[in-house]
Write an enzyme that holds these catalytic residues in place. Structure first.
Site, PDB file in Angstrom:
ATOM      1  N   GLY A  57      45.618  35.340  42.415  1.00 19.42           N
ATOM      2  CA  GLY A  57      45.985  36.260  43.486  1.00 19.42           C
ATOM      3  C   GLY A  57      44.798  36.665  44.326  1.00 19.42           C
ATOM      4  O   GLY A  57      44.871  36.722  45.564  1.00 19.42           O
ATOM      5  N   TYR A  58      43.681  36.931  43.669  1.00 26.36           N
ATOM      6  CA  TYR A  58      42.471  37.345  44.383  1.00 26.36           C
ATOM      7  C   TYR A  58      41.964  36.230  45.292  1.00 26.36           C
ATOM      8  O   TYR A  58      41.638  36.452  46.460  1.00 26.36           O
ATOM      9  CB  TYR A  58      41.401  37.731  43.363  1.00 26.36           C
ATOM     10  CG  TYR A  58      40.105  38.213  43.963  1.00 26.36           C
ATOM     11  CD1 TYR A  58      40.042  39.394  44.698  1.00 26.36           C
ATOM     12  CD2 TYR A  58      38.922  37.487  43.787  1.00 26.36           C
ATOM     13  CE1 TYR A  58      38.848  39.841  45.244  1.00 26.36           C
ATOM     14  CE2 TYR A  58      37.727  37.929  44.324  1.00 26.36           C
ATOM     15  CZ  TYR A  58      37.695  39.108  45.056  1.00 26.36           C
ATOM     16  OH  TYR A  58      36.504  39.547  45.600  1.00 26.36           O
ATOM     17  N   VAL A  59      41.928  35.007  44.760  1.00 24.70           N
ATOM     18  CA  VAL A  59      41.463  33.880  45.561  1.00 24.70           C
ATOM     19  C   VAL A  59      42.411  33.613  46.727  1.00 24.70           C
ATOM     20  O   VAL A  59      41.964  33.255  47.828  1.00 24.70           O
ATOM     21  CB  VAL A  59      41.285  32.631  44.677  1.00 24.70           C
ATOM     22  CG1 VAL A  59      41.157  31.371  45.521  1.00 24.70           C
ATOM     23  CG2 VAL A  59      40.053  32.792  43.801  1.00 24.70           C
TER      24      VAL A  59
END
Length: 252
Positions: A160-162
């Site tokens: 999700g962060y990437v």
């Protein structure tokens, strides 16, 4: 003939607005730019006390700075933040967008409400700040957004962060081309593992040591390492534009 500069001939003070400027990488960037003579707008989201402390330290050292609050994903808040910096210092030359959140989870089990919260700050927030910066940064200036080296390393649990940071990279490279002819550079910095509260939270000593050893220099980055790259992009790096700079000690 005297070589002393008078007030009429001295170079004007350059001005930077740093989102998320009260802690971690943001504070290191603020302190580094202050040493280069910038007047600073130190943005905070929730911790006014830390922003005020950062401003006080800069002023005590002979610099100029103000603290400004607001939600990076809210257009009104960011418009008001830019207004405040312009009113105090006369304009804006550099915008550094370090504000962001990191929530780690395997894709299969990630809470979608948490994903939405992260995308709101990291993607919409970067877009809102970049939009204001595109309208306001003066000729000869720079816009610096923040990605992550995990867009290349693909560590598990960072999905999700990437996803949010890959979006930041794409909008950054497009904005650089949209600002053709304005003499404003637009780049992204992609740190590797860096010893900040954002990075260290939720990781045990074994995980932290493993990430440090994954770097050829065999240590975690420090916020000051990242701030040096930002200072370069904000200053003399006028021929670097539309790039993602991986500041990660050689992490592959």
């Amino acid at each position: 003939m005297s070589t002393n500069l008078t007030s009429e001939t001295a170079a004007p003070t350059r001005v930077a607005l740093v989102t998320g400027g009260s802690g971690g990488i943001g504070r290191a960037v603020v302190e580094r730019l202050a040493r280069d003579g910038f007047a600073l707008g130190v943005h905070y989201s929730g911790n006014k006390a830390k922003a005020d402390e950062t401003v006080a330290a800069i002023v005590a050292g002979g610099g100029r700075a103000i603290a400004i609050g607001g939600d990076v994903a809210e257009e009104r808040d960011m418009s008001a933040a830019f207004d405040a910096v312009e009113a105090e210092f006369g304009g804006i030359d550099v915008v550094v967008n370090t504000a962001g959140i990191m929530i780690l989870s395997p894709i299969a089990t990630m809470d979608l409400d948490e994903l939405d919260r992260m995308l709101r700050t990291n993607v919409r927030g970067t877009f809102v700040v970049s939009q204001q910066a595109a309208r306001r940064v003066r000729s000869g200036g720079a816009i610096v957004n923040f990605s992550t080296s995990v867009t290349r390393t693909q560590f598990p649990s960072y999905g999700g962060y990437v996803a949010s940071k890959a979006a930041v990279e794409s909008m950054t490279l497009i904005l650089a081309r949209e600002l053709r002819g304005k003499d404003v550079t637009v780049n992204a910095v992609a740190p590797g593992p860096t010893a900040t509260p954002l990075f260290l939270t939720g990781k045990d000593d074994v995980a932290i040591a493993g990430l440090a050893q994954a770097v050829p220099l065999q240590r975690l980055g420090q916020p000051t390492d990242i701030a040096e790259t930002v200072a370069f992009l904000a200053g003399s790096a006028r021929w670097i534009n539309g790039q993602v700079i991986f500041t990660n000690g050689g992490l592959a």
